[in-house]
Write a protein that holds these residues in place. Sequence first.
Motif, PDB file in Angstrom:
ATOM      1  N   VAL A  73     100.633 -22.720 -17.392  1.00 45.66           N
ATOM      2  CA  VAL A  73     101.893 -22.150 -16.932  1.00 45.66           C
ATOM      3  C   VAL A  73     101.719 -20.663 -16.630  1.00 45.66           C
ATOM      4  O   VAL A  73     102.256 -20.150 -15.646  1.00 45.66           O
ATOM      5  CB  VAL A  73     103.008 -22.386 -17.985  1.00 45.66           C
ATOM      6  N   ASP A  74     100.927 -19.976 -17.443  1.00 45.38           N
ATOM      7  CA  ASP A  74     100.725 -18.536 -17.264  1.00 45.38           C
ATOM      8  C   ASP A  74      99.912 -18.193 -16.018  1.00 45.38           C
ATOM      9  O   ASP A  74     100.060 -17.107 -15.470  1.00 45.38           O
ATOM     10  CB  ASP A  74     100.030 -17.943 -18.497  1.00 45.38           C
ATOM     11  N   SER A  75      99.050 -19.086 -15.578  1.00 45.46           N
ATOM     12  CA  SER A  75      98.157 -18.760 -14.459  1.00 45.46           C
ATOM     13  C   SER A  75      98.568 -19.396 -13.132  1.00 45.46           C
ATOM     14  O   SER A  75      97.855 -19.246 -12.140  1.00 45.46           O
ATOM     15  CB  SER A  75      96.724 -19.171 -14.807  1.00 45.46           C
ATOM     16  N   ILE A  76      99.695 -20.083 -13.102  1.00 38.87           N
ATOM     17  CA  ILE A  76     100.106 -20.772 -11.870  1.00 38.87           C
ATOM     18  C   ILE A  76     100.228 -19.801 -10.702  1.00 38.87           C
ATOM     19  O   ILE A  76      99.670 -20.038  -9.625  1.00 38.87           O
ATOM     20  CB  ILE A  76     101.431 -21.541 -12.063  1.00 38.87           C
ATOM     21  N   ARG A  77     100.930 -18.716 -10.893  1.00 41.95           N
ATOM     22  CA  ARG A  77     101.162 -17.767  -9.789  1.00 41.95           C
ATOM     23  C   ARG A  77      99.835 -17.261  -9.221  1.00 41.95           C
ATOM     24  O   ARG A  77      99.627 -17.242  -8.010  1.00 41.95           O
ATOM     25  CB  ARG A  77     102.029 -16.606 -10.249  1.00 41.95           C
ATOM     26  N   HIS A  78      98.938 -16.862 -10.102  1.00 40.67           N
ATOM     27  CA  HIS A  78      97.627 -16.357  -9.664  1.00 40.67           C
ATOM     28  C   HIS A  78      96.849 -17.443  -8.920  1.00 40.67           C
ATOM     29  O   HIS A  78      96.260 -17.180  -7.869  1.00 40.67           O
ATOM     30  CB  HIS A  78      96.833 -15.862 -10.878  1.00 40.67           C
ATOM     31  N   ASN A  79      96.842 -18.653  -9.449  1.00 41.97           N
ATOM     32  CA  ASN A  79      96.088 -19.741  -8.820  1.00 41.97           C
ATOM     33  C   ASN A  79      96.698 -20.173  -7.492  1.00 41.97           C
ATOM     34  O   ASN A  79      95.969 -20.570  -6.586  1.00 41.97           O
ATOM     35  CB  ASN A  79      95.958 -20.917  -9.779  1.00 41.97           C
ATOM     36  N   VAL A  80      98.005 -20.091  -7.361  1.00 43.25           N
ATOM     37  CA  VAL A  80      98.643 -20.396  -6.073  1.00 43.25           C
ATOM     38  C   VAL A  80      98.235 -19.350  -5.033  1.00 43.25           C
ATOM     39  O   VAL A  80      97.960 -19.689  -3.880  1.00 43.25           O
ATOM     40  CB  VAL A  80     100.182 -20.488  -6.214  1.00 43.25           C
ATOM     41  N   GLU A  81      98.161 -18.086  -5.442  1.00 48.24           N
ATOM     42  CA  GLU A  81      97.714 -17.034  -4.525  1.00 48.24           C
ATOM     43  C   GLU A  81      96.283 -17.301  -4.058  1.00 48.24           C
ATOM     44  O   GLU A  81      95.970 -17.173  -2.868  1.00 48.24           O
ATOM     45  CB  GLU A  81      97.785 -15.660  -5.206  1.00 48.24           C
ATOM     46  N   LYS A  82      95.399 -17.676  -4.978  1.00 46.82           N
ATOM     47  CA  LYS A  82      94.019 -17.988  -4.609  1.00 46.82           C
ATOM     48  C   LYS A  82      93.974 -19.198  -3.679  1.00 46.82           C
ATOM     49  O   LYS A  82      93.215 -19.219  -2.707  1.00 46.82           O
ATOM     50  CB  LYS A  82      93.185 -18.266  -5.869  1.00 46.82           C
ATOM     51  N   PHE A  83      94.803 -20.204  -3.964  1.00 45.94           N
ATOM     52  CA  PHE A  83      94.883 -21.404  -3.131  1.00 45.94           C
ATOM     53  C   PHE A  83      95.312 -21.039  -1.713  1.00 45.94           C
ATOM     54  O   PHE A  83      94.700 -21.476  -0.735  1.00 45.94           O
ATOM     55  CB  PHE A  83      95.874 -22.391  -3.756  1.00 45.94           C
ATOM     56  N   GLU A  84      96.359 -20.221  -1.596  1.00 47.06           N
ATOM     57  CA  GLU A  84      96.855 -19.825  -0.279  1.00 47.06           C
ATOM     58  C   GLU A  84      95.805 -19.033   0.500  1.00 47.06           C
ATOM     59  O   GLU A  84      95.693 -19.175   1.719  1.00 47.06           O
ATOM     60  CB  GLU A  84      98.150 -19.027  -0.415  1.00 47.06           C
ATOM     61  N   GLU A  85      95.031 -18.216  -0.184  1.00 43.15           N
ATOM     62  CA  GLU A  85      93.960 -17.461   0.478  1.00 43.15           C
ATOM     63  C   GLU A  85      92.895 -18.414   1.014  1.00 43.15           C
ATOM     64  O   GLU A  85      92.394 -18.242   2.127  1.00 43.15           O
ATOM     65  CB  GLU A  85      93.335 -16.458  -0.498  1.00 43.15           C
ATOM     66  N   LYS A  86      92.543 -19.434   0.253  1.00 37.43           N
ATOM     67  CA  LYS A  86      91.558 -20.418   0.712  1.00 37.43           C
ATOM     68  C   LYS A  86      92.088 -21.183   1.920  1.00 37.43           C
ATOM     69  O   LYS A  86      91.350 -21.427   2.875  1.00 37.43           O
ATOM     70  CB  LYS A  86      91.197 -21.385  -0.415  1.00 37.43           C
ATOM     71  N   VAL A  87      93.359 -21.544   1.893  1.00 37.04           N
ATOM     72  CA  VAL A  87      93.959 -22.246   3.032  1.00 37.04           C
ATOM     73  C   VAL A  87      93.935 -21.344   4.266  1.00 37.04           C
ATOM     74  O   VAL A  87      93.593 -21.784   5.359  1.00 37.04           O
ATOM     75  CB  VAL A  87      95.404 -22.701   2.706  1.00 37.04           C
ATOM     76  N   ARG A  88      94.262 -20.071   4.079  1.00 35.97           N
ATOM     77  CA  ARG A  88      94.246 -19.129   5.204  1.00 35.97           C
ATOM     78  C   ARG A  88      92.842 -19.026   5.790  1.00 35.97           C
ATOM     79  O   ARG A  88      92.663 -19.105   7.007  1.00 35.97           O
ATOM     80  CB  ARG A  88      94.716 -17.742   4.760  1.00 35.97           C
ATOM     81  N   ARG A  89      91.830 -18.885   4.922  1.00 36.14           N
ATOM     82  CA  ARG A  89      90.449 -18.790   5.408  1.00 36.14           C
ATOM     83  C   ARG A  89      90.034 -20.063   6.136  1.00 36.14           C
ATOM     84  O   ARG A  89      89.371 -20.008   7.170  1.00 36.14           O
ATOM     85  CB  ARG A  89      89.494 -18.524   4.238  1.00 36.14           C
ATOM     86  N   TYR A  90      90.441 -21.213   5.602  1.00 39.29           N
ATOM     87  CA  TYR A  90      90.090 -22.485   6.225  1.00 39.29           C
ATOM     88  C   TYR A  90      90.717 -22.605   7.606  1.00 39.29           C
ATOM     89  O   TYR A  90      90.057 -22.986   8.574  1.00 39.29           O
ATOM     90  CB  TYR A  90      90.524 -23.653   5.338  1.00 39.29           C
ATOM     91  N   THR A  91      91.992 -22.281   7.714  1.00 45.36           N
ATOM     92  CA  THR A  91      92.694 -22.454   8.988  1.00 45.36           C
ATOM     93  C   THR A  91      92.323 -21.384  10.013  1.00 45.36           C
ATOM     94  O   THR A  91      92.686 -21.509  11.183  1.00 45.36           O
ATOM     95  CB  THR A  91      94.226 -22.491   8.795  1.00 45.36           C
ATOM     96  N   GLU A  92      91.603 -20.350   9.611  1.00 39.98           N
ATOM     97  CA  GLU A  92      91.099 -19.367  10.576  1.00 39.98           C
ATOM     98  C   GLU A  92      89.777 -19.821  11.189  1.00 39.98           C
ATOM     99  O   GLU A  92      89.336 -19.267  12.182  1.00 39.98           O
ATOM    100  CB  GLU A  92      90.892 -18.008   9.901  1.00 39.98           C
ATOM    101  N   ARG A  93      89.153 -20.819  10.597  1.00 41.48           N
ATOM    102  CA  ARG A  93      87.870 -21.317  11.101  1.00 41.48           C
ATOM    103  C   ARG A  93      88.096 -22.192  12.333  1.00 41.48           C
ATOM    104  O   ARG A  93      89.206 -22.643  12.592  1.00 41.48           O
ATOM    105  CB  ARG A  93      87.150 -22.129  10.028  1.00 41.48           C
TER     106      ARG A  93
END
Length: 119
Positions: free
Chosen positions: A60-80
């Motif tokens: 529960v404490d790390s959800i926000r941080h992990n969602v941010e990391k997830f969104e960054e990975k999605v952004r990098r993927y969709t830029e390829r």
Amino acid sequence: QVYAVLMALTSDEPFDIVVGASAGKGLEAWRRLHRRYDPSTVGRSRGLLREILTPGKSSVDSIRHNVEKFEEKVRRYTERRDVNGARLTLNEDIRMAALESMLPDDLERHVQLNRSTIQ
């Protein structure tokens, strides 16, 4: 000027690529070099996609941080781009399923049971 610089700085295969672009066509030579040596390969794209699809559980404490990391990975993927030059896409249902799998078990179950009211 770009062509002259590339001619001066390359040798072996890269030099051949520059020469193959024709004299004076520096930007075309750069495009060909970039295409040949760009590290965004199919294997790297699949590896990034695998990380997106299997994010692992969060507390529960790390959800926000992990969602941010997830969104960054999605952004990098969709830029390829794929081998044809088209941008890679990631369906919204796939994104949501991956995000849900990241939630702690009780919260994931709650979201799944109440999906129709959460939209």
